[in-house]
Design an enzyme around this catalytic site. Structure first.
Site, PDB file in Angstrom:
ATOM      1  N   ASN A  10      -8.974-117.933 -42.097  1.00  0.00           N
ATOM      2  CA  ASN A  10      -7.607-117.640 -42.531  1.00  0.00           C
ATOM      3  C   ASN A  10      -7.080-116.553 -41.604  1.00  0.00           C
ATOM      4  OD1 ASN A  10      -5.238-116.911 -43.777  1.00  0.00           O
ATOM      5  ND2 ASN A  10      -6.126-116.564 -45.787  1.00  0.00           N
ATOM      6  N   HIS A 187       1.044-121.612 -51.658  1.00  0.00           N
ATOM      7  CA  HIS A 187      -0.145-121.449 -52.511  1.00  0.00           C
ATOM      8  C   HIS A 187      -0.699-122.803 -52.951  1.00  0.00           C
ATOM      9  CE1 HIS A 187       1.570-117.272 -53.834  1.00  0.00           C
ATOM     10  NE2 HIS A 187       0.775-117.131 -52.783  1.00  0.00           N
TER      11      HIS A 187
END
Length: 408
Positions: A10, A187
């Site tokens: 990430n 998300h």
């Protein structure tokens, strides 16, 4: 030897979070973070898990300048090698990358090719804070292991099932289409994982369950999930829309921006910073940590109390709206840092919604646990649940499934 490991990356603008997982049992072999990349005070924190060469020895930390993402990933590779988990291992099946914005083109995890990378770059104008960092991480990982499948897992993918009437803004269609203006949502890996785990918690198949998912962290979003498919979500073109967040305003009259430019002389960049970094809870009371806000409320701080009430009011409005969108709700589920840990938020969010079948059991709600759990009474018409999110596991599972991992 079957390759069963997946490295999840990430990449942020000045950080890299990573986890190495073994997909035979979804166990974590190592987790870590590189932060303040490009500064003299860069820091890498690496934790090997039990069962590895260094497992049980605790986390390792190194500080000092790390010039760029290339240097950061090389440092990560060195740490993994020290644990016998090097990136050159034949057991590494793929590298999975979190990519924030995939637009409409990417509705599923995708093996990264030159064409895929070019499309992610074309989406930079609608994700200027996130996609460039994701691209940097991809290119760096490709340079380190050009022979290895690299997979993009998109935050927006889960929300591509929204019907057009939920995804479109009511503005001129030609203008919207020309500039890719629509509601994408974010998300998504968390909403996908949590909605599926909630169905399992209820002992039912995802396609048989309607769920309202409340991902409440510093960034916050809600989604309405019908039979495993997202039909609406609170974030829009950007992660600014929707719920009150730590530093973001959430929903606001668009004319506020014009007013600030005319009356306060603020530039577009000034307004951008105000709404994204100086609003939400921090703008209302000076704190974006819910624990601190609750402490201040207990001490009688009225500014903190008002901030909390505004936060809950917006949250309750979305619960009601998504209840109406779904028609039938089987569970309202809380996840992420605030959702998983702030019992007062869960209690306040459903207070007054008893006619909708929503209520929490005070004792169950007060329990702290890392396990999925129901915090409503056994006879409640709608389950209120807490399900810890695991975006890294979701990325790893989607990555491994895509590259054709077949376990012995």
């Amino acid at each position: 030897m079957t390759a069963t490991r997946v490295l999840v990356l990430n990449s942020g603008s000045s950080s890299v979070k990573y986890q190495l997982l073994d997909m035979r049992d979804s166990s974590r072999l190592a987790v870590g973070l590189v932060e303040r990349i490009g500064e003299q005070t860069s820091r890498l924190v690496h934790t090997p898990m039990a069962g590895t060469a260094s497992g049980g020895a605790g986390k390792r930390e190194r500080t000092g300048p790390i010039a760029d993402h290339d240097a950061a990933l090389k440092a990560v590779a060195e740490e993994l090698t020290q644990d016998g988990l090097g990136l050159d291992s034949p057991e590494l099946a793929a590298i999975g990358h979190r990519v924030v914005h995939g637009g409409l083109k990417f509705a599923a995890p995708t093996v990264i090719t030159d064409e895929v990378l070019a499309e992610i770059e074309r989406l930079v104008p609608v994700a200027p804070l996130h996609n460039p960092a994701n691209i940097t991480g991809i290119r760096t990982a490709q340079a380190l292991r050009p022979d290895l499948p690299q997979v993009a897992v998109f935050d927006t993918a889960f929300h591509t099932t929204m019907p057009e009437y939920a995804a479109r803004y009511a503005i001129d269609v030609e203008t919207a289409d020309a500039h890719r203006i629509r509601r994408y949502g974010f998300h998504g890996t968390s909403h996908a994982y949590v909605s599926r785990r909630t169905a399992a918690l209820l002992g039912r198949a995802p396609e048989d369950v309607n769920v309202i998912v409340l991902h409440l962290g510093n960034g916050a979003s809600a989604s309405a999930v019908a039979g495993g498919r997202c039909v609406d979500t609170s974030m829009g073109l950007t992660p600014l829309e929707g719920l009150v967040m730590g530093t973001r305003s959430g929903d606001i009259d668009p004319a506020v921006t014009f007013h600030l430019k005319r009356v306060a002389g603020m530039s577009e960049d000034d307004v951008d910073v105000l709404l994204n970094k100086k609003s939400g809870l921090v703008g209302l009371c000076g704190d974006n940590d819910m624990r601190e806000i609750r402490r201040r409320i207990d001490e009688g701080d009225e500014r903190a109390r008002l901030a909390f009430e505004i936060y809950i009011h917006r949250l309750k409005k979305y619960i009601g709206a998504y209840y109406a969108v779904l028609g039938r709700v089987d569970a309202v589920v809380f996840t992420a840092g605030v959702g998983e840990n702030a019992a007062p938020v869960r209690e306040a969010a459903v207070a007054g919604l008893e006619e909708l079948g929503l209520v929490v059991d005070a004792d169950l709600n007060a329990v702290r646990s890392d396990e999925p759990r129901i915090v409503s009474p056994q006879d409640a018409r709608v389950a209120v649940a807490v399900v810890p999110t695991d975006e890294e596991l979701e990325i790893a599972q989607q990555t491994f499934a895509l590259v054709g991992g077949a376990l012995d």
